[in-house]
Design an enzyme around this catalytic site. Structure first.
Site, PDB file in Angstrom:
ATOM      1  N   LYS A   1       0.855  -1.192   0.000  1.00 56.49           N
ATOM      2  CA  LYS A   1       0.000   0.000   0.000  1.00 56.49           C
ATOM      3  C   LYS A   1       0.888   1.238   0.000  1.00 56.49           C
ATOM      4  O   LYS A   1       1.830   1.336   0.813  1.00 56.49           O
ATOM      5  CB  LYS A   1      -0.860  -0.038   1.260  1.00 56.49           C
ATOM      6  CG  LYS A   1      -2.192   0.654   1.179  1.00 56.49           C
ATOM      7  CD  LYS A   1      -2.979   0.304   2.458  1.00 56.49           C
ATOM      8  CE  LYS A   1      -4.297   1.002   2.533  1.00 56.49           C
ATOM      9  NZ  LYS A   1      -4.928   0.814   3.848  1.00 56.49           N
TER      10      LYS A   1
HETATM   11  O1  G3P Z   1      -7.612   1.744   6.014  1.00 60.80           O
HETATM   12  C1  G3P Z   1      -7.988   2.911   5.376  1.00 60.80           C
HETATM   13  C2  G3P Z   1      -9.338   3.449   5.809  1.00 60.80           C
HETATM   14  O2  G3P Z   1     -10.312   2.445   5.708  1.00 60.80           O
HETATM   15  C3  G3P Z   1      -9.342   4.187   7.103  1.00 60.80           C
HETATM   16  O3  G3P Z   1     -10.622   4.482   7.569  1.00 60.80           O
HETATM   17  O4  G3P Z   1     -12.110   5.132   9.425  1.00 60.80           O
HETATM   18  O5  G3P Z   1      -9.673   5.717   9.535  1.00 60.80           O
HETATM   19  O6  G3P Z   1     -11.198   6.899   7.944  1.00 60.80           O
HETATM   20  P1  G3P Z   1     -10.916   5.624   8.669  1.00 60.80           P
END
Ligand code: G3P
Length: 217
Positions: A83
């Protein structure tokens, strides 16, 4: 539509993989920090539990170091997807790793223009963050619609991986739009099972069944 779990917690991953619904895993530096464990050991353990793609994120910001980190992460297991953030150096890293046969997930995508560049850089997955866009009053799912249209227009192979999911409605909308993957925090995957009418309906069935005095077994 594939369902990935957005977690670096081995306990959570083990429990939810038993459901048979988990097609892959995504992690990020914040999730690794939250787990409290070493990234290399954690990714190796997740890869031993899950057959599908496991995203492991680089933490350098310059091309040369990102590439070295990406190569090290990719060497952990055949199902590692490296990633990288959607920056100039991240996309250069994406191109180099993709050309060498490594799958790359380009993350922190917030515009369709960024998603176009990721596809051109050979990304296996693009990760638009819908929840974080909603958080600032923008239309997260509108971005997914735009990216799906653009990728379809040009037959790009890059898969749209809907990230930063906050609700079960995000999941349904992603499926309606034809997104390839959603990555879900455990609580959203669990919430997908539930409806109050399912619960009350089952309670009524069981009450009526008990009154019959019958047993299937
Ligand atoms: O892993 C990337 C993403 O899904 C993060 O989500 O909830 O931290 O905005 P969030």
């Amino acid at each position: 539509m594939k369902i990935f779990l957005d977690s670096a917690d081995i306990g959570e991953i083990t429990a939810l993989c038993d459901t048979g619904f988990v097609d892959g895993i995504t992690t990020n530096p914040s999730l690794i920090a939250k787990s409290g464990y070493n990234i290399l050991e954690t990714i190796a353990e997740i890869c031993s539990l899950v057959d599908g793609p496991v995203s492991a994120e680089v933490t350098a910001t310059d091309f040369k170091t990102m590439l070295t980190e990406g190569q090290k992460l990719a060497a952990i297991a055949p199902n590692v997807t490296v990633k990288v953030p959607l920056t100039r150096d991240g996309l250069m890293t994406c191109r180099a790793l993709s050309d060498a046969g490594t799958d790359v997930n380009v993350t922190l995508c917030f515009t369709a223009g960024q998603a176009l560049l990721a596809a051109k850089a050979g990304a296996k997955f693009i990760s638009p963050f819908v929840g974080r866009l909603d958080d600032i009053g923008r239309d997260g799912m509108g971005l997914i619609e735009e990216i799906c249209s653009i990728y379809a227009n040009y037959d790009y192979d890059t898969e749209v991986l809907v990230a930063s999911v906050r609700s079960t409605q995000h999941v349904v909308d992603a499926a309606l739009m034809g997104a390839d993957v959603v990555t879900l925090p455990p609580k959203i995957l669990t919430a997908l099972y539930h409806h109050p009418l399912t619960d009350s309906g089952l309670d009524a069935f069981l009450k009526d069944w008990k009154a019959t005095g019958q047993s299937i077994l």
